[in-house]
Design a protein around this motif. Structure first.
Motif, PDB file in Angstrom:
ATOM      1  N   VAL A   1       0.857  -1.395   0.115  1.00  0.00           N
ATOM      2  CA  VAL A   1       0.014   0.044  -0.060  1.00  0.00           C
ATOM      3  C   VAL A   1       1.117   1.202  -0.020  1.00  0.00           C
ATOM      4  CG1 VAL A   1      -1.595   1.189   1.276  1.00  0.00           C
ATOM      5  CG2 VAL A   1      -1.952  -1.220   1.066  1.00  0.00           C
ATOM      6  N   GLN A   2       2.080   1.312   0.894  1.00  0.00           N
ATOM      7  CA  GLN A   2       2.838   2.420   1.147  1.00  0.00           C
ATOM      8  C   GLN A   2       3.462   2.522  -0.509  1.00  0.00           C
ATOM      9  OE1 GLN A   2       5.682   2.261   4.210  1.00  0.00           O
ATOM     10  NE2 GLN A   2       7.195   3.299   2.747  1.00  0.00           N
ATOM     11  N   ASN A   3       4.073   1.541  -1.353  1.00  0.00           N
ATOM     12  CA  ASN A   3       4.701   1.986  -2.621  1.00  0.00           C
ATOM     13  C   ASN A   3       3.317   2.164  -3.632  1.00  0.00           C
ATOM     14  OD1 ASN A   3       7.539   1.110  -2.683  1.00  0.00           O
ATOM     15  ND2 ASN A   3       6.700  -0.186  -1.198  1.00  0.00           N
ATOM     16  N   LEU A   4       2.490   1.746  -3.362  1.00  0.00           N
ATOM     17  CA  LEU A   4       1.101   2.146  -4.103  1.00  0.00           C
ATOM     18  C   LEU A   4       0.705   3.440  -4.359  1.00  0.00           C
ATOM     19  CD1 LEU A   4      -0.630   0.558  -6.347  1.00  0.00           C
ATOM     20  CD2 LEU A   4      -2.348   0.417  -4.486  1.00  0.00           C
ATOM     21  N   LEU A   5       0.810   4.078  -3.070  1.00  0.00           N
ATOM     22  CA  LEU A   5       0.318   5.493  -2.910  1.00  0.00           C
ATOM     23  C   LEU A   5       1.614   6.296  -3.301  1.00  0.00           C
ATOM     24  CD1 LEU A   5      -1.588   5.189   0.347  1.00  0.00           C
ATOM     25  CD2 LEU A   5      -2.541   5.518  -1.779  1.00  0.00           C
ATOM     26  N   MET A   6       2.696   5.970  -3.128  1.00  0.00           N
ATOM     27  CA  MET A   6       3.928   6.710  -3.588  1.00  0.00           C
ATOM     28  C   MET A   6       3.945   6.845  -5.008  1.00  0.00           C
ATOM     29  SD  MET A   6       7.789   6.253  -2.104  1.00  0.00           S
ATOM     30  CE  MET A   6       7.226   6.349  -0.506  1.00  0.00           C
ATOM     31  N   ASP A   7       3.929   5.601  -5.758  1.00  0.00           N
ATOM     32  CA  ASP A   7       4.180   5.759  -7.176  1.00  0.00           C
ATOM     33  C   ASP A   7       2.962   5.888  -8.021  1.00  0.00           C
ATOM     34  OD1 ASP A   7       6.752   5.085  -6.624  1.00  0.00           O
ATOM     35  OD2 ASP A   7       6.607   3.026  -6.783  1.00  0.00           O
ATOM     36  N   ARG A   8       1.660   5.607  -7.425  1.00  0.00           N
ATOM     37  CA  ARG A   8       0.626   5.851  -8.241  1.00  0.00           C
ATOM     38  C   ARG A   8       0.485   5.522  -9.652  1.00  0.00           C
ATOM     39  NH1 ARG A   8       0.500  12.100  -6.595  1.00  0.00           N
ATOM     40  NH2 ARG A   8       2.744  11.778  -6.531  1.00  0.00           N
ATOM     41  N   PRO A   9       0.691   4.245  -9.996  1.00  0.00           N
ATOM     42  CA  PRO A   9       0.670   3.648 -11.215  1.00  0.00           C
ATOM     43  C   PRO A   9      -0.680   3.777 -11.812  1.00  0.00           C
ATOM     44  CG  PRO A   9       0.801   1.890  -9.503  1.00  0.00           C
ATOM     45  CD  PRO A   9       0.723   3.170  -8.967  1.00  0.00           C
ATOM     46  N   ASP A  10      -0.521   3.660 -13.128  1.00  0.00           N
ATOM     47  CA  ASP A  10      -1.875   3.477 -13.921  1.00  0.00           C
ATOM     48  C   ASP A  10      -2.734   2.185 -13.779  1.00  0.00           C
ATOM     49  OD1 ASP A  10      -1.367   6.156 -14.822  1.00  0.00           O
ATOM     50  OD2 ASP A  10      -0.407   5.502 -16.492  1.00  0.00           O
ATOM     51  N   ASP A  11      -2.183   1.256 -13.647  1.00  0.00           N
ATOM     52  CA  ASP A  11      -2.513  -0.393 -13.516  1.00  0.00           C
ATOM     53  C   ASP A  11      -2.057  -0.571 -12.010  1.00  0.00           C
ATOM     54  OD1 ASP A  11      -3.585  -2.584 -13.412  1.00  0.00           O
ATOM     55  OD2 ASP A  11      -2.701  -3.047 -15.745  1.00  0.00           O
ATOM     56  N   PRO A  12      -2.744  -0.308 -10.992  1.00  0.00           N
ATOM     57  CA  PRO A  12      -2.609  -0.805  -9.601  1.00  0.00           C
ATOM     58  C   PRO A  12      -2.293  -2.316  -9.613  1.00  0.00           C
ATOM     59  CG  PRO A  12      -4.079   0.691  -9.367  1.00  0.00           C
ATOM     60  CD  PRO A  12      -4.078   0.431 -10.989  1.00  0.00           C
ATOM     61  N   VAL A  13      -3.027  -3.275 -10.045  1.00  0.00           N
ATOM     62  CA  VAL A  13      -2.971  -4.754  -9.994  1.00  0.00           C
ATOM     63  C   VAL A  13      -1.713  -5.119 -10.577  1.00  0.00           C
ATOM     64  CG1 VAL A  13      -3.897  -6.837 -10.626  1.00  0.00           C
ATOM     65  CG2 VAL A  13      -5.275  -4.855 -10.096  1.00  0.00           C
ATOM     66  N   GLN A  14      -1.192  -4.635 -11.961  1.00  0.00           N
ATOM     67  CA  GLN A  14      -0.048  -5.114 -12.390  1.00  0.00           C
ATOM     68  C   GLN A  14       0.876  -4.630 -11.673  1.00  0.00           C
ATOM     69  OE1 GLN A  14       0.804  -7.368 -14.635  1.00  0.00           O
ATOM     70  NE2 GLN A  14      -1.610  -7.735 -14.710  1.00  0.00           N
ATOM     71  N   TYR A  15       0.994  -3.446 -10.912  1.00  0.00           N
ATOM     72  CA  TYR A  15       2.006  -2.790 -10.208  1.00  0.00           C
ATOM     73  C   TYR A  15       2.562  -3.941  -9.028  1.00  0.00           C
ATOM     74  CZ  TYR A  15       4.604   0.443  -7.050  1.00  0.00           C
ATOM     75  OH  TYR A  15       5.490   0.774  -6.204  1.00  0.00           O
ATOM     76  N   LEU A  16       1.360  -4.334  -8.388  1.00  0.00           N
ATOM     77  CA  LEU A  16       1.509  -4.978  -7.110  1.00  0.00           C
ATOM     78  C   LEU A  16       1.904  -6.075  -7.462  1.00  0.00           C
ATOM     79  CD1 LEU A  16      -1.820  -4.048  -5.330  1.00  0.00           C
ATOM     80  CD2 LEU A  16       0.467  -3.115  -4.776  1.00  0.00           C
ATOM     81  N   ILE A  17       1.525  -6.954  -8.574  1.00  0.00           N
ATOM     82  CA  ILE A  17       2.168  -8.252  -8.846  1.00  0.00           C
ATOM     83  C   ILE A  17       3.611  -8.096  -9.360  1.00  0.00           C
ATOM     84  CG2 ILE A  17       1.899  -9.863 -10.814  1.00  0.00           C
ATOM     85  CD1 ILE A  17      -0.952  -9.229 -11.156  1.00  0.00           C
ATOM     86  N   HIS A  18       4.049  -6.879  -9.876  1.00  0.00           N
ATOM     87  CA  HIS A  18       5.418  -6.934 -10.221  1.00  0.00           C
ATOM     88  C   HIS A  18       6.171  -6.436  -8.965  1.00  0.00           C
ATOM     89  CE1 HIS A  18       9.025  -5.559 -12.001  1.00  0.00           C
ATOM     90  NE2 HIS A  18       9.087  -4.244 -11.577  1.00  0.00           N
TER      91      HIS A  18
END
Length: 485
Positions: A31-48
């Motif tokens: 969650v911390q990295n997701l909110l920091m980087d704010r990717p367009d595709d959160p699901v693929q970002y979390l998988i990576h």
């Protein structure tokens, strides 16, 4: 299910699995990295992010004034932790980066590299495979508070900052003895680290900027900025005295960087107290249970309660207790498992004492899913244990317990009626001590993260030490090294 009729039992494997695999910490980092980087595709970002599997790698910054040993300490930490060593100089050696080319153009014009550009260059370097997989140790950066804040704005936040400190007069003396091998870039010292190879000695040159006046200016600049830098990273730094042998500095730095930051994940203490008779296990368990509202689980007590309940399991146990024989392990586990899997133990935690007594019983407890996350060995000399137990007596009228040395009876009539428990005779205590020593070594090998406590001191001092080890996360292990006892 009606909890008053039959206690709700929760499988112990749930909490053990979540803690062993750091489920809550993984979710927090995601969650911390997701909110920091704010990717367009959160699901693929979390998988990576999960595929990278690098949440636990070292992220360290080493700071300090000139000649404090930053370079040496950073190299030693990288060697021990198998991390990537980064300095402002070697970061600018990347000849394929457009950002680095832009920074070098500033240097070619004798201009300062903008802090914003520095932050982007470091962000780019830390995203490379070696830093992402192995972790990193940055030496000598940030140099100002503004640089530290820009790093954080770009998503770069070290877990540990090692700040080397020493008196200015010592640093000036050190700096004036510094020599550099221009071929390899290795740094030596005329007093502390002179090379043995005569050929290397011939090649050594005196670096620029090591005079007393120039060193003084750099020290003044460092002192002007360091407080602001540390304010940008509160609770993430530790000052270490660099005016001592290098290995002592390394030992303190390693101890710090291997410590885990406090996690926001829920923590349910599962504490095991083990020690010889007279070591104070029951007292420490009672103190911990009272302060932290965890469940005090005394194996002997719950066996007696099972007998008093007159249930089937209690009827099986009763003959062993009446004949002062050891209750079979399978019966003990049935009673113990029923207590440890109740809702209060599962949600509030527990402190267990009286079981296991050897490695075989410990294996049975683990196989049943009741795995402690803190194991304490309460250590006292045999003569102290004998003194504690053989000199204690009980008043049959009031039930009060007294001790000839530490808590004598208040009146003569009370002293006359005191009686000693036959199990507390010196011969029987010695026999129990022999049994303890026969199993202690194997049990310590079974539980790899054993914490030894000196129990031959004030009980509240012992309790404070146990508390400090419970509330702090266990330190990380150095890759490739066995766990320390």
């Amino acid at each position: 299910m009606e909890a008053t009729a039959k206690p709700l039992l929760i499988p112990p494997q749930m909490a053990v699995y979540a803690e062993e695999h750091q489920v809550f910490d993984i979710l927090q980092n995601m969650v911390q990295n997701l909110l920091m980087d704010r990717p367009d595709d959160p699901v693929q970002y979390l998988i990576h992010h999960l595929r990278k599997d690098n949440d636990g790698v070292p992220r360290i910054v080493v700071l300090g004034p000139p000649a404090s040993g930053k370079h040496t300490m950073a190299k030693l930490l990288c060697k021990r932790l198998n991390a990537t060593h980064l300095t402002p100089e070697n970061i600018l050696s990347n000849d394929v980066s457009a950002l680095v080319e832009e920074a070098l153009s500033y240097k070619g014009k004798d201009q300062e590299i903008p802090d914003v550009l520095w932050a982007r260059i470091i962000q780019e370097r830390l995203s490379e495979v070696d830093c992402a997989k192995r972790g990193w140790v940055i030496e000598g950066f940030p140099q100002t508070r503004e640089q530290g804040l820009l790093l954080q704005m770009n998503g770069i936040s070290p877990d540990h900052i090692v700040v080397l400190d020493a008196p200015d007069i010592v640093l000036i003396e050190r700096n004036m003895g510094k020599r550099i091998d221009p071929t390899t870039g290795e740094i030596y010292h005329t007093t502390f680290d002179w090379p043995e190879d005569p050929e290397v000695q011939k090649n050594l040159v005196e670096p620029a900027g090591i005079s007393e006046e120039e060193t003084g200016k750099r020290l003044l600049e460092y002192h002007r900025n360091i407080l602001g830098i540390l304010r940008a990273f509160p609770k993430k730094y530790k000052k270490i005295n660099a005016d001592q042998p290098c290995m002592d500095v390394l030992s303190q730095a390693l101890t710090y960087v291997l410590s885990k930051p406090r996690s926001l994940a829920p923590f349910t203490p599962r504490i095991l107290l083990y020690g010889p008779p007279g070591s104070g296990r029951s007292l420490q368990a009672a103190l911990l249970a009272q302060k932290y509202d965890i469940i005090n689980v005394s194996c002997g007590q719950i066996l007696k309660e099972a007998v008093a309940d007159q249930k089937k399991i209690g009827q099986l146990i009763e003959p062993y207790i009446e004949n002062e024989q050891q209750v079979p392990d399978n019966l003990v586990l049935r009673v113990l498992g029923d207590r440890l899997s109740r809702l209060d133990c599962t949600t509030r935690g527990w402190v267990l004492h009286g079981f296991p007594r050897d490695a075989e019983q410990a294996a049975l407890l683990n196989d049943a899913g009741y795995i402690p996350n803190r194991v304490f060995f309460l250590d006292i000399p045999d003569d102290v244990a004998i003194e504690r137990l053989s000199l204690r007596m009980t008043d049959p009228v009031s039930g009060e317990r007294y001790h000839s040395l530490y808590r004598p009876a208040p009146r003569v009539d009370v002293h006359r009626r005191l009686q000693q428990n036959p199990a507390d005779s010196e011969q029987k205590v010695q026999a129990r001590l022999d049994m303890y020593h026969a199993s202690a070594e194997e049990l310590e090998e079974f539980y790899q993260d054993v914490i030894h406590v000196n129990a031959d001191q004030d009980p509240h001092t012992v309790c404070e030490f146990i508390e400090s080890c419970v509330v702090k996360p266990l330190p990380k292990r150095i890759p490739g090294e066995p766990p320390s006892p």
